[in-house]
Design an enzyme around this catalytic site. Structure first.
Site: not given
Ligand code: NAD
Length: 278
Positions: A45, A50, A75, A108
């Site tokens: 994930d 990120y 996402k 998200h």
């Protein structure tokens, strides 16, 4: 180690336990994900925000694992809901991941003040039809947000990924999702280590009774409730520990005692309220 798979409402299936890479630094991600794949994880994930999709991609490429044995989620970030931006965003993510398609693509956050999450989810429906993702879903959606996407697009998300741990169970969101065939994924399944969840008698006693660690008892609690988890760690021994949760079963009384931890004194959300992220 066989990780159980759950069926999604679109007929695809998802490994119930995976590895999340939030806050894994970009330059450590390839090593961390390679380590997780070696230990036996097959579900990763990540998210565009990120900043570590390239590391995930490098680890996938060098793993030698067949693509259809992996389940990769990423996402759509909050500033890319409008117009045709979701298509550009997934194209960038796929390039970074080195993949032709992901297994799951999520909105998200709902960013409700901007009122563009229905449009964003409608665009994800198109991305799925175009073969860029096998399944689509949402993250951090509350019941009113879920109601609107279902009513206005006619498509039920396959998953909703929300903050969920014993001290913050979001029972209303989980119940609505269960009724509508949406799988719940827990982020922060261990509460991100922000308070002493592991020291509570409910968790500590269950762990002692089964000869497992408190983290394993908490993960087992999620699994027995049908929740999908992907705890994060960069340490090999913890990655092994977090995967080794299929050899014991909590009793109904142990599950009920952990259920009763919400609310813990001074606990609740460890992350932001979805209405406040815009
Ligand atoms: P988590 O609850 O998995 O906590 C991670 C922390 O727990 C680690 O930093 C580590 O210190 C500790 N830990 C891990 N294994 C342990 C063990 N066996 N024993 C003791 N401590 C242990 O929280 P998380 O990383 O925030 O959540 C998991 C994943 O969820 C993320 O990596 C990310 O993929 C996803 N996530 C999504 C959102 C979202 O908005 N959709 C937000 C946060 C996280």
């Amino acid at each position: 180690m066989t990780i159980p798979a759950l069926e999604l409402n679109d007929g695809n299936s998802i490994p119930q336990l995976g590895y999340g890479v939030f806050k894994v630094p970009a330059d450590e991600t390839e090593r961390a994900v390679s380590q997780a794949l070696e230990i036996g994880y097959r579900h990763i994930d990540t998210a565009a925000i990120y900043g570590n999709e390239e590391g995930v991609g490098a680890a996938i490429a060098s793993s030698g694992i067949a693509r259809d044995e992996l389940f990769i989620t990423t996402k759509l970030w909050n500033d890319r809901h409008h117009d045709e931006e979701p298509r550009a965003a997934i194209a960038e993510s796929l390039t970074k991941l080195g993949l032709e398609k992901v297994d799951l693509y999520l909105v998200h956050w709902p960013t409700p003040a901007k009122d563009d999450y229905v449009h964003a989810f409608a665009k994800l429906v198109e991305l799925r039809e175009a073969g860029l993702t096998r399944s689509i879903g949402v993250s951090n959606f509350l019941v009113p947000h879920l109601e609107r996407v279902v009513d206005e697009t006619g498509v039920v998300p396959a998953v909703n990924q929300i903050e969920l741990h014993p001290a913050y169970q979001q029972r209303d969101v989980v119940a609505w999702s269960d009724e509508h065939g949406i799988r719940t994924e827990a982020w922060g399944p261990l509460g991100q280590g922000k308070y002493d969840l592991f020291g509570t008698p409910a968790v500590a006693d269950a762990a002692a009774a089964h000869g497992v660690t408190p983290a394993q008892a908490v993960l087992r609690w999620h699994l027995q409730k049908g929740i999908i988890v992907f705890p994060k760690s960069v340490r090999a021994e913890r990655l092994r520990e977090n995967l080794d949760v299929f050899g014991f079963t909590l009793t109904d009384a142990e599950v009920a005692a952990i259920d009763a931890l919400d609310p813990l004194d001074g606990s609740g959300r460890v992350g932001s309220h979805p209405d406040e992220v815009n």
